[in-house]
Design an enzyme around this catalytic site. Structure first.
Site, short mmCIF file in Angstrom:
data_model
loop_
_atom_site.label_atom_id
_atom_site.label_comp_id
_atom_site.label_asym_id
_atom_site.label_seq_id
_atom_site.Cartn_x
_atom_site.Cartn_y
_atom_site.Cartn_z
N GLU A 93 13.95 -19.32 9.71
CA GLU A 93 13.28 -18.27 10.48
C GLU A 93 12.94 -17.03 9.65
O GLU A 93 13.54 -15.96 9.83
CB GLU A 93 14.13 -17.90 11.71
CG GLU A 93 14.16 -18.98 12.76
CD GLU A 93 14.71 -18.50 14.10
OE1 GLU A 93 15.37 -17.45 14.16
OE2 GLU A 93 14.46 -19.20 15.11
N CYS B 251 15.71 -9.13 0.29
CA CYS B 251 14.35 -8.58 0.30
C CYS B 251 13.44 -9.63 -0.35
O CYS B 251 13.73 -10.13 -1.44
CB CYS B 251 14.35 -7.29 -0.51
SG CYS B 251 12.70 -6.62 -0.74
N GLU C 99 14.38 -26.14 16.92
CA GLU C 99 15.54 -25.70 17.71
C GLU C 99 15.11 -25.53 19.15
O GLU C 99 14.17 -24.78 19.43
CB GLU C 99 16.07 -24.35 17.19
CG GLU C 99 16.56 -24.40 15.76
CD GLU C 99 17.06 -23.05 15.26
OE1 GLU C 99 17.23 -22.13 16.09
OE2 GLU C 99 17.26 -22.91 14.05
C1 GAL Z 1 17.69 -19.06 15.96
C2 GAL Z 1 18.31 -19.36 14.61
C3 GAL Z 1 19.59 -20.18 14.73
C4 GAL Z 1 20.45 -19.62 15.82
C5 GAL Z 1 19.69 -19.58 17.11
C6 GAL Z 1 20.51 -19.07 18.28
O1 GAL Z 1 16.93 -17.92 15.92
O2 GAL Z 1 17.41 -20.04 13.79
O3 GAL Z 1 20.25 -20.18 13.50
O4 GAL Z 1 20.88 -18.34 15.45
O5 GAL Z 1 18.60 -18.73 16.96
O6 GAL Z 1 19.76 -19.03 19.45
#
Ligand code: GAL
Length: 659
Positions: A142, A107, A313
């Site tokens: 995230e 939290c 990512e």
């Molecule tokens: C993102 C996250 C990653 C992995 C990925 C999978 O949301 O930051 O750690 O889980 O998704 O698509």
């Protein structure tokens, strides 16, 4: 301009690290993000720090010529810590504790957890802050993922009560601001305030908006706490956080204010089922993603990062978390990479280097298969890396947009808290549709926060400014809009709420009445199967408003309600146009603003940055760059193409230098 990858050395035998690092380098990668989930390996029990393995892995990457983005591991507090501080877990809307066994089980309001985060971040920053290979830090991972922004824990309750006592000058002021006299919801002290959850029917919208603002601030201060430590112990490194797509649960401008770069995570195929794309379009864009989803986020996060944006990512192949997870069409991994660069990304980093054979993400693809062999994406990434080297030898140019969309996270929230019952009206989907339409019309777009729009000179440079989620009646923004020369287009619900989620006294659009003399006296929301037509055959869905004004409406509905009010350069559309109508209306407005709209069709998109122009074909069929398009985007036949050609199959990219 760099290409990178997310890597988890702790998942693989140390004997493999060097080979992996050399392979990454040979593919043309130069940045590697590591460490963001590694707490249990870094501190297997309280106070027992095991940092040597991390140092060796950073050294291995460095020796291969790679730079490192080091993640703080605070998204995954280990089991021993949870057993020590069970009260740090978040609580969901049903009062259930969100327990250990996956990630993000904390939290934001837990003081003991903040203390633990400070400790581990400080230790890591002291140890690695000056390591020459560590060129950047990522805070946590995230924020808000898996619905974790809002928690209903006791810690959150106490912190919220304190927040309220700081924000309101006494409990009477809060009662008045929230309209608590309604249904006898008045409090006589701050410690009587509860959380807006578990009520018999809906809780007070003012209460909910206040709780949203509070929760957003908790994310900001949680992030800030780490940033302050990193700045002290690791000078001259970029500090970033990886934000998500289609996500408005906190004010990203506000959180990003403390960062050097806004980075984000792009999963174009996964997003299709989450971003309001209708079923037919989900099929059309099954293997490409929606043509405007990635660029929308690139442009938005570029604004959050005040011009600096990274893609932390990028989806490499099928993901594991959507209702179904198709493979991208060949070419798309390269296309998504180029598109990010065209929209200003300084880094495109893939998730992840090697597919994990076990645990939750074993079905999530990567650049390499679980056995270490290259997967399809690796081949495209290598091509992209080579092309970048050949093409991008000039410093990165800033955006060349003539059109700005003002974006307001609190406004989005105020519109979604109470609709009333307009279930099909989603402010984010609506603004994404507007964005998509202007992109189809060949425009380059900048987003700008309401605060930045209202204060500085940023707005002065645009020919057209649009407001679509500025639900709050914003005096400062209205005054700024009055002072600029741009054409202004406002959509329904602009200025329809006060800061406390009430109807403004002059009626909507509140403060914006100062730039257009209109008054909204009735609103209606419509079911999905009902569309309303104006006498000019424009179609309105979801939401419509009745306006009183001295101005005669440009169009009318059968029942006498007007549509489209205008005073010189200021326009208000008092209904949600469907996509086709938006295309018609915005083509006119862009032409009025002398922006030379050109309809590129459903899936061909053009992006200009500095003197480089890219064309991307998302399909659904082959596309051809007509002479008209090429001329409009400064193509010189004598110079030819830097990449590609006039004819583009689905997934193809072309690029040229504009004259
Ligand atoms: C993102 C996250 C990653 C992995 C990925 C999978 O949301 O930051 O750690 O889980 O998704 O698509």
């Amino acid at each position: 301009m760099k290409i990178g990858v997310c890597y988890y050395p702790e998942h693989w035998p140390e004997s493999r690290w060097q080979q992996d690092a050399q392979h990454m380098k040979s593919m043309g990668l130069s940045m590697v993000r590591i460490g963001e989930f590694a707490w249990s390996k870094l501190e297997p029990e309280s106070g027992n720090y095991q940092f040597d393995w991390l140092e060796r892995s950073i050294d291995t990457l460095q020796n291969a010529g790679l730079d490192v983005i080091l993640g703080t591991p605070t998204a995954t507090p280990p089991a021993w810590l949870i057993r020590q501080h069970p009260e740090m877990l978040a609580v969901d809307e049903h009062g259930r504790v969100r327990d250990f066994g996956s990630r993000r089980h904390y939290c934001f309001s837990s003081e003991p957890y903040r203390k633990e985060c400070k400790r581990i971040v400080e230790k890591l920053a002291e140890r690695f802050g000056n390591h020459p290979a560590v060129v950047a830090w990522q805070t946590d991972n995230e924020f808000g993922c898996h619905s974790t922004t809002i928690s209903y824990s006791n810690a959150a309750l106490t912190a919220f009560q304190t927040w309220c006592s700081r924000h309101y000058n006494g409990i009477e002021a809060l009662n008045h601001a929230w309209g608590n006299v309604f249904w006898s919801m008045e409090y006589s002290s701050f410690d009587q305030i509860g959380l807006p959850v578990g009520t018999v029917t809906e809780s007070n919208p003012a209460h909910r908006l206040a709780y949203w603002k509070f929760s957003s601030e908790q994310v900001k201060t949680f992030n800030r706490l780490q940033v302050d430590i990193l700045r002290t112990h690791s000078p001259n490194r970029d500090i970033v956080h990886n934000f998500m797509g289609n996500f408005v649960e906190f004010d990203h401008f506000d959180v990003a204010d403390d960062l050097d770069v806004a980075s984000w995570d792009n999963y174009p195929l996964g997003f299709l089922t989450r971003d309001g794309t209708n079923e037919a379009d989900q099929e059309t864009w099954l293997r490409t993603g929606h043509p405007d989803s990635s660029s929308f986020h690139h442009d938005l996060y570029r604004a959050c990062g005040k011009g600096r944006m990274w893609l932390m990512e990028q989806q490499p192949g099928p993901v594991n978390w959507a209702p179904y997870n198709p493979a991208p069409l060949p070419g798309m991994v390269r296309l998504w990479g180029w598109e990010a660069i065209a929209h200003g990304a300084e880094l495109v980093s893939y998730f992840r280097y090697r597919q994990a054979p076990s645990a939750q993400e074993q079905m999530h693809s990567a650049l390499c298969l679980p056995n270490g062999e290259e997967d399809d994406a690796a081949r495209e990434v290598k091509i992209l890396a080579k092309e970048i080297q050949q093409l991008i030898n000039t410093p990165h140019e800033s955006s060349s947009a003539d059109l700005a969309i003002v974006f307001d996270y609190t406004g989005d929230q105020a519109a979604r808290i109470q609709q009333p019952d307009g279930q099909h009206y989603d402010p984010l989907v609506f603004i994404q549709t507007i964005y998509s339409v202007v992109r189809q019309l060949g425009m380059q777009v900048d987003f700008i926060s309401s605060a930045a729009a209202a204060s500085g000179k940023q707005l002065d440079q645009y020919k057209l400014v649009m407001l679509a989620n500025n639900t709050l009646s914003d005096q400062a923004l209205a005054a700024k809009l009055a002072s600029i020369d741009a054409l202004i287009v406002m959509f329904p619900r602009t200025g329809s709420k006060t800061n406390e989620c009430a109807i403004p006294e002059p009626l909507p659009p509140g403060a914006f009445q100062s730039i257009l003399d209109i008054k909204v006296t009735r609103v209606e929301s419509l079911p999905a199967n009902i569309a309303m037509q104006t006498n000019k055959q424009n179609t309105i869905i979801n939401w419509r408003e009745r306006v009183e004004s001295s101005i005669v409406a440009n169009e009318t509905f059968d029942d006498g309600w007007g549509f489209h009010y205008q005073n010189n350069r200021v326009h208000y559309f008092n209904g949600c146009p469907n996509r086709d109508t938006l295309l018609t209306l915005l083509t006119q407005q862009l032409a009025n603003a002398e922006l030379d709209p050109i309809n590129l069709g459903r899936g061909l998109r053009l992006t200009q940055r500095g003197d480089l122009v890219w064309a991307f074909n998302y399909g659904p069929g082959d596309a051809e760059l007509s002479n008209h398009i090429l001329e409009r985007f400064g193509f010189q036949p004598s110079n030819g193409f830097l990449i590609g050609q006039e004819k583009l199959h689905i997934g193809d990219v072309a690029a040229w230098k504009s004259s």
